[in-house]
Design an enzyme around this catalytic site. Structure first.
Site, PDB file in Angstrom:
ATOM      1  N   ASP A  12     -15.396   7.228 -31.200  1.00 45.58           N
ATOM      2  CA  ASP A  12     -14.987   6.208 -32.148  1.00 45.58           C
ATOM      3  C   ASP A  12     -14.630   6.946 -33.441  1.00 45.58           C
ATOM      4  OD1 ASP A  12     -14.594   3.656 -33.295  1.00 45.58           O
ATOM      5  OD2 ASP A  12     -16.619   3.696 -34.133  1.00 45.58           O
ATOM      6  N   LEU A  13     -13.886   6.291 -34.310  1.00 48.11           N
ATOM      7  CA  LEU A  13     -13.478   6.944 -35.563  1.00 48.11           C
ATOM      8  C   LEU A  13     -14.414   6.603 -36.715  1.00 48.11           C
ATOM      9  CD1 LEU A  13     -11.631   8.559 -37.385  1.00 48.11           C
ATOM     10  CD2 LEU A  13     -10.016   6.647 -37.379  1.00 48.11           C
ATOM     11  N   ASP A  14     -14.421   5.323 -37.107  1.00 53.96           N
ATOM     12  CA  ASP A  14     -15.219   4.910 -38.260  1.00 53.96           C
ATOM     13  C   ASP A  14     -16.706   5.040 -37.978  1.00 53.96           C
ATOM     14  OD1 ASP A  14     -12.901   4.155 -39.650  1.00 53.96           O
ATOM     15  OD2 ASP A  14     -12.890   2.187 -38.694  1.00 53.96           O
ATOM     16  N   THR A  20     -15.580   6.537 -43.064  1.00 56.28           N
ATOM     17  CA  THR A  20     -14.514   5.624 -43.469  1.00 56.28           C
ATOM     18  C   THR A  20     -14.954   4.165 -43.427  1.00 56.28           C
ATOM     19  OG1 THR A  20     -13.697   5.701 -41.196  1.00 56.28           O
ATOM     20  CG2 THR A  20     -12.617   7.136 -42.789  1.00 56.28           C
ATOM     21  N   LYS A  48     -19.030  -3.996 -37.395  1.00 56.23           N
ATOM     22  CA  LYS A  48     -18.785  -2.682 -36.801  1.00 56.23           C
ATOM     23  C   LYS A  48     -18.261  -2.815 -35.377  1.00 56.23           C
ATOM     24  CE  LYS A  48     -21.908   0.318 -39.395  1.00 56.23           C
ATOM     25  NZ  LYS A  48     -23.050   1.251 -39.305  1.00 56.23           N
ATOM     26  N   SER A 122     -10.218   4.540 -30.717  1.00 57.91           N
ATOM     27  CA  SER A 122     -10.209   3.556 -31.798  1.00 57.91           C
ATOM     28  C   SER A 122      -8.959   2.704 -31.677  1.00 57.91           C
ATOM     29  CB  SER A 122     -10.226   4.255 -33.163  1.00 57.91           C
ATOM     30  OG  SER A 122     -10.002   3.334 -34.202  1.00 57.91           O
ATOM     31  N   ALA A 123      -9.121   1.394 -31.876  1.00 50.06           N
ATOM     32  CA  ALA A 123      -7.972   0.490 -31.826  1.00 50.06           C
ATOM     33  C   ALA A 123      -7.348   0.304 -33.209  1.00 50.06           C
ATOM     34  CB  ALA A 123      -8.389  -0.862 -31.262  1.00 50.06           C
ATOM     35  N   LYS A 153     -13.273  -4.077 -28.611  1.00 50.01           N
ATOM     36  CA  LYS A 153     -14.646  -3.859 -28.160  1.00 50.01           C
ATOM     37  C   LYS A 153     -15.464  -5.137 -28.431  1.00 50.01           C
ATOM     38  CE  LYS A 153     -14.042   0.921 -29.682  1.00 50.01           C
ATOM     39  NZ  LYS A 153     -14.374   1.901 -30.729  1.00 50.01           N
ATOM     40  N   GLU A 177     -20.374   6.375 -30.054  1.00 48.67           N
ATOM     41  CA  GLU A 177     -20.152   5.183 -30.874  1.00 48.67           C
ATOM     42  C   GLU A 177     -21.290   4.981 -31.872  1.00 48.67           C
ATOM     43  OE1 GLU A 177     -18.459   2.573 -31.677  1.00 48.67           O
ATOM     44  OE2 GLU A 177     -16.729   2.501 -30.336  1.00 48.67           O
ATOM     45  N   ASP A 178     -20.990   4.203 -32.932  1.00 49.36           N
ATOM     46  CA  ASP A 178     -22.035   3.855 -33.895  1.00 49.36           C
ATOM     47  C   ASP A 178     -22.292   2.353 -33.949  1.00 49.36           C
ATOM     48  OD1 ASP A 178     -19.613   3.159 -35.207  1.00 49.36           O
ATOM     49  OD2 ASP A 178     -20.605   3.333 -37.157  1.00 49.36           O
TER      50      ASP A 178
END
Length: 229
Positions: A12-14, A20, A48, A122-123, A153, A177-178
């Site tokens: 995942d990104l964020d 971010t 999230k 990430s979408a 998600k 993932e977070d």
């Protein structure tokens, strides 16, 4: 399947690669304020891993407990979601490599040295821009194309597309993932889940870390070996 058969790691990104998430929070808070609604950092935890329109619905529902909230049409929700994204893009002009979370560069390097292929699951339509600003783009073999992701998600679509793009079966991949929604998506995709400080309300990650600073590939592989006995 042997541990060594794991070939792909999907991030995942964020909140996993970079700090971010705070820019998303600031953008939602600014929009909520314009609508005369409350939005706190605690409320932000509910967003999230959730899409923009779904996030709007959550903000509206949280505020209905305190005040009357107007009914918005789908077109109005789309306009508000785009407005939020415009605020987010304004905020992320401040992003630098200093926003990369602790331990991530070392983890990426280690994964590469051990022969893993890497993807960003990430979408977000801003993922490419954010990765460039973070100077992380060169690490990844694939970045999910938000235009191809129809379901957010906890639907597993983004993880399945990443696995396919890397040329692997889902069972050959590890997802990091977070968010609870992200962990659910990884589970539904049939992958091993690694959670970073996940607020668990349903399914727990297969392997958990409190922060990215603790994230070590050797620890993941060791815990997998222990679980298999």
């Amino acid at each position: 399947m042997k541990i060594t058969d794991k070939k792909g790691i999907l991030f995942d990104l964020d909140g996993v690669l970079a700090d971010t998430a705070r820019y998303h929070y600031l953008a939602w808070k600014r929009l909520a304020g314009e609508l005369g609604m409350d939005f706190s950092e605690e409320d932000n935890e509910n967003l999230k891993g959730v899409g923009r329109k779904e996030s709007l619905d959550i903000i509206f529902e949280l505020n209905r407990q305190k005040r009357a909230v107007p009914c918005f049409s789908d077109e109005e929700k789309q306009r508000l979601a785009e407005k939020k994204n415009a605020y987010y893009q304004e905020f992320i002009t401040e992003i630098t490599p200093g926003d990369v979370l602790p331990g991530i560069p070392e983890f990426l390097r280690d994964a590469r040295e051990k022969g893993f292929l890497l993807a960003v699951a990430s979408a977000s339509r801003n993922a490419g821009n954010v990765l460039n600003r973070l100077e992380l783009s060169g690490w990844f073999d694939y970045v999910a194309d938000a235009r191809e992701i129809k379901r957010v998600k906890p639907d597993p679509e983004v993880f399945l597309k990443c696995a396919e793009a890397l040329g692997f079966m889902p069972s050959e991949c590890i997802g990091i993932e977070d968010s609870q929604a992200g962990i659910e998506a990884i589970y539904r995709a049939g992958m091993l889940s690694v959670g970073i400080h996940v607020h668990v309300v349903s399914r727990k990650p297969d392997i958990s870390f409190e922060s990215t600073g603790e994230l070590k590939l050797t620890r993941i592989l060791e815990e997998m070996e222990e679980e298999r006995g």
